[in-house]
Design an enzyme around this catalytic site. Structure first.
Site, mmCIF file in Angstrom:
data_model
loop_
_atom_site.group_PDB
_atom_site.id
_atom_site.type_symbol
_atom_site.label_atom_id
_atom_site.label_comp_id
_atom_site.label_asym_id
_atom_site.label_seq_id
_atom_site.Cartn_x
_atom_site.Cartn_y
_atom_site.Cartn_z
ATOM 1 N N HIS A 73 0.837 -1.205 0.000
ATOM 2 C CA HIS A 73 0.000 0.000 0.000
ATOM 3 C C HIS A 73 0.877 1.262 0.000
ATOM 4 O O HIS A 73 0.645 2.198 -0.773
ATOM 5 C CB HIS A 73 -0.925 0.002 1.222
ATOM 6 C CG HIS A 73 -1.532 1.344 1.496
ATOM 7 N ND1 HIS A 73 -2.626 1.816 0.806
ATOM 8 C CD2 HIS A 73 -1.181 2.332 2.365
ATOM 9 C CE1 HIS A 73 -2.913 3.041 1.256
ATOM 10 N NE2 HIS A 73 -2.062 3.378 2.201
ATOM 11 N N HIS B 222 1.195 5.246 -2.421
ATOM 12 C CA HIS B 222 1.644 6.593 -2.089
ATOM 13 C C HIS B 222 2.852 7.119 -2.869
ATOM 14 O O HIS B 222 2.897 8.294 -3.203
ATOM 15 C CB HIS B 222 1.981 6.685 -0.590
ATOM 16 C CG HIS B 222 0.767 6.610 0.294
ATOM 17 N ND1 HIS B 222 -0.156 7.640 0.385
ATOM 18 C CD2 HIS B 222 0.320 5.630 1.118
ATOM 19 C CE1 HIS B 222 -1.117 7.295 1.242
ATOM 20 N NE2 HIS B 222 -0.860 6.089 1.704
ATOM 21 N N SER C 145 -3.980 1.027 -4.445
ATOM 22 C CA SER C 145 -3.335 -0.181 -3.932
ATOM 23 C C SER C 145 -4.341 -1.310 -3.731
ATOM 24 O O SER C 145 -4.028 -2.293 -3.092
ATOM 25 C CB SER C 145 -2.622 0.131 -2.614
ATOM 26 O OG SER C 145 -3.555 0.552 -1.631
ATOM 27 N N GLU D 177 -6.049 9.359 0.436
ATOM 28 C CA GLU D 177 -6.345 7.921 0.419
ATOM 29 C C GLU D 177 -7.394 7.512 -0.619
ATOM 30 O O GLU D 177 -7.253 6.485 -1.263
ATOM 31 C CB GLU D 177 -6.774 7.427 1.807
ATOM 32 C CG GLU D 177 -5.668 7.440 2.861
ATOM 33 C CD GLU D 177 -4.521 6.457 2.610
ATOM 34 O OE1 GLU D 177 -4.651 5.569 1.739
ATOM 35 O OE2 GLU D 177 -3.484 6.598 3.274
HETATM 36 N N1 HBI Z 1 0.209 5.280 9.792
HETATM 37 N N2 HBI Z 1 1.964 3.930 9.226
HETATM 38 C C1 HBI Z 1 0.912 4.647 8.860
HETATM 39 N N3 HBI Z 1 0.587 4.695 7.555
HETATM 40 C C2 HBI Z 1 -0.486 5.410 7.142
HETATM 41 O O1 HBI Z 1 -0.761 5.442 5.930
HETATM 42 C C3 HBI Z 1 -1.259 6.098 8.092
HETATM 43 C C4 HBI Z 1 -0.873 6.010 9.439
HETATM 44 N N4 HBI Z 1 -1.595 6.650 10.370
HETATM 45 C C5 HBI Z 1 -2.746 7.447 10.053
HETATM 46 C C6 HBI Z 1 -3.062 7.484 8.618
HETATM 47 N N5 HBI Z 1 -2.347 6.834 7.752
HETATM 48 C C7 HBI Z 1 -4.192 8.266 8.027
HETATM 49 O O2 HBI Z 1 -5.136 7.390 7.488
HETATM 50 C C8 HBI Z 1 -4.940 9.255 8.862
HETATM 51 O O3 HBI Z 1 -5.466 8.660 10.029
HETATM 52 C C9 HBI Z 1 -4.192 10.496 9.144
HETATM 53 FE FE FE Z 2 -2.134 5.210 3.146
#
Ligand code: HBI
Ligand code: FE
Length: 303
Positions: free
Chosen positions: A178, A183, A242, A223
């Site tokens: 993912h 990203h 993803s 997202e």
């Molecule tokens: N933590 N490791 C990780 N990866 C993410 O993509 C991620 C996260 N914490 C929060 C988050 N994404 C978001 O979905 C929001 O909650 C900010």
């Molecule tokens: Fe993400």
């Protein structure tokens, strides 16, 4: 371009954590929500002790990582590499027709190969070259405040473990597939990178309520965002890019599309099974970034 330092912040409520002034102020070892080997009962790897050991070993490396040091290389197993190969191959079938043009432009820069899981350090250097972003390894799902704060300093906190082999096309939480396929190609695109940073800057010193709203804005853009291209809907959100099923669902007749208004109450996020019923459809990244900036100004002027 905004720099976090240009936001003079009056420290308000004492209950809020101190406003980070640099990435060094953001801990990546605490504030982990789901992590390491502590898998929920419905997690595909819940009954697999070896998988849980592997997860905690990779999580420990992330917790030990110091800013400025290279991201530790993971010696992925053949089994793990097969999972990556399957995910990459399947998703690549849909990208030409389903991914936005910025994603398609950036994708070749990474030279992804089904034979090798990319190492975060290599990817971080590619990001640094194009947009100045960096990757920082993290043990698991980071708390939204710390995660969003990282974006302000052009830092993307990324997991390094891979989903369970029993179902390569599914993961209940972010994993390396993912993070990388969803990203990284978007983060080498300057306009998209600005969009993500604007959400991050807004999160510095934000109240818990504002963090929650920003989490939703992040969710519905970074997202699950979609963008209109020649009257067609294309994906730019990592959660869509993803997921094979989500990509197909987005293009089906099932979901609805709306314009994003960052000031409006946003729908509840659904984390679990099933796909999004509704996507926000952007006209351009710069237009969306401007809208997000106007919302961000309300955070940093009031309270
Ligand atoms: N933590 N490791 C990780 N990866 C993410 O993509 C991620 C996260 N914490 C929060 C988050 N994404 C978001 O979905 C929001 O909650 C900010
Ligand atoms: Fe993400």
């Amino acid at each position: 371009r905004n720099s976090p330092k240009e936001h003079p912040r009056v420290s308000s409520a004492a209950v809020l954590p101190p406003v980070p002034r640099s990435i060094h102020d953001i801990p990546n070892g605490d504030h982990i929500l789901g992590f390491g080997a502590n898998l929920a009962e419905d997690h595909p790897g819940y009954h697999d002790e070896e998988y849980k050991r592997r997860r905690s070993c990779i999580a420990d490396l992330a917790k030990k990582h110091k800013i400025g040091e290279p991201i530790p290389e993971i010696n992925y197993t053949t089994e793990e590499a097969h999972v990556w190969a399957e995910v990459l191959t399947k998703l690549s079938e849909l990208y030409p027709s389903h991914a936005c043009k910025e994603y398609l432009e950036s994708f070749p820069l990474f030279n992804f190969s089904p034979n090798k899981i990319p190492q975060l350090e290599e990817l971080s250097q590619i990001l640094q070259h194009y947009t100045g972003w960096k990757i920082r390894p993290v043990a698991g799902l980071l708390h939204p405040r710390q995660f969003l704060n990282g974006l302000a300093f052009k830092t993307f906190h990324s997991t390094q473990y891979i989903r369970h082999t029993s179902n390569p096309m599914y993961t209940p939480e972010p994993d390396i597939c993912h993070e990388i396929l969803g990203h990284m190609p978007m983060l080498v695109h300057p306009e998209f990178a600005d969009l993500a940073q604007v959400i991050g800057l807004a999160s510095l010193g934000a109240s818990d309520k504002e963090i929650w709203h920003l989490t939703k804005l992040y969710w519905y853009t970074v997202e699950f965002g979609t963008i209109e291209e020649n009257k067609e809907v294309k994906a730019f959100g990592a959660g869509i890019l993803s997921s094979f099923g989500e990509l197909q669902h987005m293009k089906s007749s099932k979901p609805t599309f709306q314009k994003l208004d960052p000031f409006a109450q946003l729908p509840k996020m659904s984390y679990k099974d099933g796909f999004q019923n509704m996507y926000f459809l952007c006209q351009s990244f710069s237009d969306t970034t401007e809208k997000l900036r106007s919302y961000a100004r309300t955070i940093h002027s009031g309270n």
